[in-house]
Scaffold this motif. Sequence first.
Motif, PDB file in Angstrom:
ATOM      1  N   ASP A 210       0.988  -0.946  -0.084  1.00 30.63           N
ATOM      2  CA  ASP A 210       0.004   0.151   0.212  1.00 30.63           C
ATOM      3  C   ASP A 210       0.889   1.218   0.050  1.00 30.63           C
ATOM      4  N   ARG A 211       1.641   1.329  -1.270  1.00 32.28           N
ATOM      5  CA  ARG A 211       1.968   2.665  -1.232  1.00 32.28           C
ATOM      6  C   ARG A 211       2.138   3.922  -1.919  1.00 32.28           C
ATOM      7  N   ALA A 212       0.656   4.200  -1.318  1.00 36.70           N
ATOM      8  CA  ALA A 212      -0.062   5.429  -1.472  1.00 36.70           C
ATOM      9  C   ALA A 212      -0.341   6.268   0.138  1.00 36.70           C
ATOM     10  N   THR A 213      -0.506   4.902   0.799  1.00 37.22           N
ATOM     11  CA  THR A 213      -0.504   4.981   2.465  1.00 37.22           C
ATOM     12  C   THR A 213       0.547   5.003   3.127  1.00 37.22           C
ATOM     13  N   ILE A 214       1.807   4.388   2.326  1.00 43.17           N
ATOM     14  CA  ILE A 214       3.111   4.621   3.304  1.00 43.17           C
ATOM     15  C   ILE A 214       3.479   6.327   2.747  1.00 43.17           C
ATOM     16  N   ASP A 215       3.347   6.178   1.714  1.00 40.02           N
ATOM     17  CA  ASP A 215       4.084   7.666   1.161  1.00 40.02           C
ATOM     18  C   ASP A 215       3.248   8.960   2.226  1.00 40.02           C
ATOM     19  N   ALA A 216       2.111   8.918   2.196  1.00 40.20           N
ATOM     20  CA  ALA A 216       1.297   9.503   2.851  1.00 40.20           C
ATOM     21  C   ALA A 216       1.773  10.386   3.427  1.00 40.20           C
ATOM     22  N   VAL A 217       1.777   8.937   4.853  1.00 33.83           N
ATOM     23  CA  VAL A 217       1.944   8.516   6.136  1.00 33.83           C
ATOM     24  C   VAL A 217       3.310   9.899   6.734  1.00 33.83           C
ATOM     25  N   VAL A 218       4.671   9.107   5.460  1.00 36.47           N
ATOM     26  CA  VAL A 218       5.733  10.381   5.764  1.00 36.47           C
ATOM     27  C   VAL A 218       6.395  11.364   5.144  1.00 36.47           C
ATOM     28  N   ALA A 219       5.039  11.520   4.633  1.00 34.18           N
ATOM     29  CA  ALA A 219       5.158  12.852   4.122  1.00 34.18           C
ATOM     30  C   ALA A 219       5.072  13.975   5.543  1.00 34.18           C
ATOM     31  N   VAL A 220       3.825  13.381   6.775  1.00 29.13           N
ATOM     32  CA  VAL A 220       3.919  13.903   7.749  1.00 29.13           C
ATOM     33  C   VAL A 220       4.964  13.273   8.533  1.00 29.13           C
ATOM     34  N   ALA A 221       5.380  12.236   9.395  1.00 29.23           N
ATOM     35  CA  ALA A 221       6.068  11.811   9.918  1.00 29.23           C
ATOM     36  C   ALA A 221       7.558  12.816   9.406  1.00 29.23           C
ATOM     37  N   ALA A 222       8.046  12.823   8.239  1.00 28.40           N
ATOM     38  CA  ALA A 222       8.922  13.548   8.290  1.00 28.40           C
ATOM     39  C   ALA A 222       9.520  15.335   9.037  1.00 28.40           C
ATOM     40  N   ARG A 223       8.186  15.567   9.470  1.00 31.16           N
ATOM     41  CA  ARG A 223       8.193  16.604  10.154  1.00 31.16           C
ATOM     42  C   ARG A 223       7.624  16.957  11.228  1.00 31.16           C
ATOM     43  N   ASP A 224       7.465  15.341  11.592  1.00 31.89           N
ATOM     44  CA  ASP A 224       6.989  15.444  12.938  1.00 31.89           C
ATOM     45  C   ASP A 224       7.340  14.212  13.615  1.00 31.89           C
TER      46      ASP A 224
END
Length: 461
Positions: free
Chosen positions: A104-118
């Motif tokens: 589920d790459r799309a969900t992973i990318d969406a979470v990484v986008a937030v985790a990279a900043r927090d």
Amino acid sequence: MGAGWGIVAIDAIAHEAIVFAAIGLAIGGIDDLAIDMLWLVTRCWRAGRLRPTLAAYDRRPQRRLAVFVAAWDESAVIGAMLRTALARFDHGDYRVYVGAYPNDRATIDAVVAVAARDSRVRLVIGAKQGPTTKADCLNALWRALCRDERRDGVTAAAVILHDAEDVVHAGELRVFDALIGRYSVVQLPVLPLVDRRARLISGHYADEFAEAHGKQLVVRQTLGVGLPLAGVGCAIERGMIGRIAEARGGRPFDDHSLTEDYELGLHIAALGGKGTLARVREREGGAPVAVRAYFPATIAGAVRQKARWMTGIAFAGWDRLGWGPVGDWRDHWMRMRDRRAPLAVLVLASGYGALVAWAVAQVAHRLAGVPPPPTPIALDRLLHGNAALLAWRLAVRALFTGQAYGWREACWSVPRVLAGNVISLLAARRAVASYVQSLRGVALRWDKTAHVFPDLTGDPM
């Protein structure tokens, strides 16, 4: 002669269907009325007590809390949900664990986008291809939490469950932090958002949760029986969930269950854990501290969700959980209510069928010029009693919906009863098929629905 026998047959079918439906509806109506009376007694007993506000839960120092979010195919909502939660949570020490799947790459990318900043967001990618079950995903998060606790030397006070589409309340972690310890599990009210483009379908969830979390869980708590968890907006004491994990080989959430949240609440009660429904207001006369989210707004989505609940609670739950302690009539009564959905659907189907058969019989009698047979006195009284119970039921539902959403939605709650009945009828067929497949050894899968996150621009909600 043939026409005469045909009318007699139609009369017999209509009569039997009406009798079956009337008796079933009377039993269900009396059952609901008993809950209403217990709620009224509880309300009178608590009269004069002020509902606590957030100001009562401003405790320092704050303990570490872990928020679990299982996410399969949630790329459309998980990013907005996480950003909203991080901006809202009024608590100084928490971590958000998000479970995803390697396919589920799309969900992973969406979470990484937030985790990279927090750094408070922790992405956990399970070893299995998705979807499995939600419980399986939550178990992966549990293992990640245990690893982090060993590495950091800090043990979480509680595990909080949320879904990827939830709109969290700013003060909920303060409430959990203050109550966990006194209670093994804490559940906040859930207030579904009403999609005004699909008011009948999405709104019937608002009616059901308003009544369930405004009355039914209150009665369960008064009776001292286990509180089934909603799977969102609930906190479980770390020691309790660790105890369950140890007994289950490191998997606190049963990955063979479709309704792990419901079962977990009852299992905690069986282990002696005390639960509470935390009904807290932001301020005196203000909005409640609650979880809000959009539920399915289409018939297909609602049927899938209701079928999963019915399969997990009414069918598989009976097999898996049994009837609890021997002789505990309160627990048996509540479990019976939880599992009555398939029988209630059968009664509903019979009732609607009876209406059709009665209408056909009236037409047949009119065409034949033969008066219909009189209604037996006992059946006539039973039908009038059911009419009174139905009127009471509609009024009670409107009352609780009105308290949570205002008078407009209270008015909508009346026609939404019919929408809910139709959805239940369709869901029952799907639930039976799913349960039969599970008995044949078909692996359970996460039959989730598509989610929508609301536009919160200018809306504090």
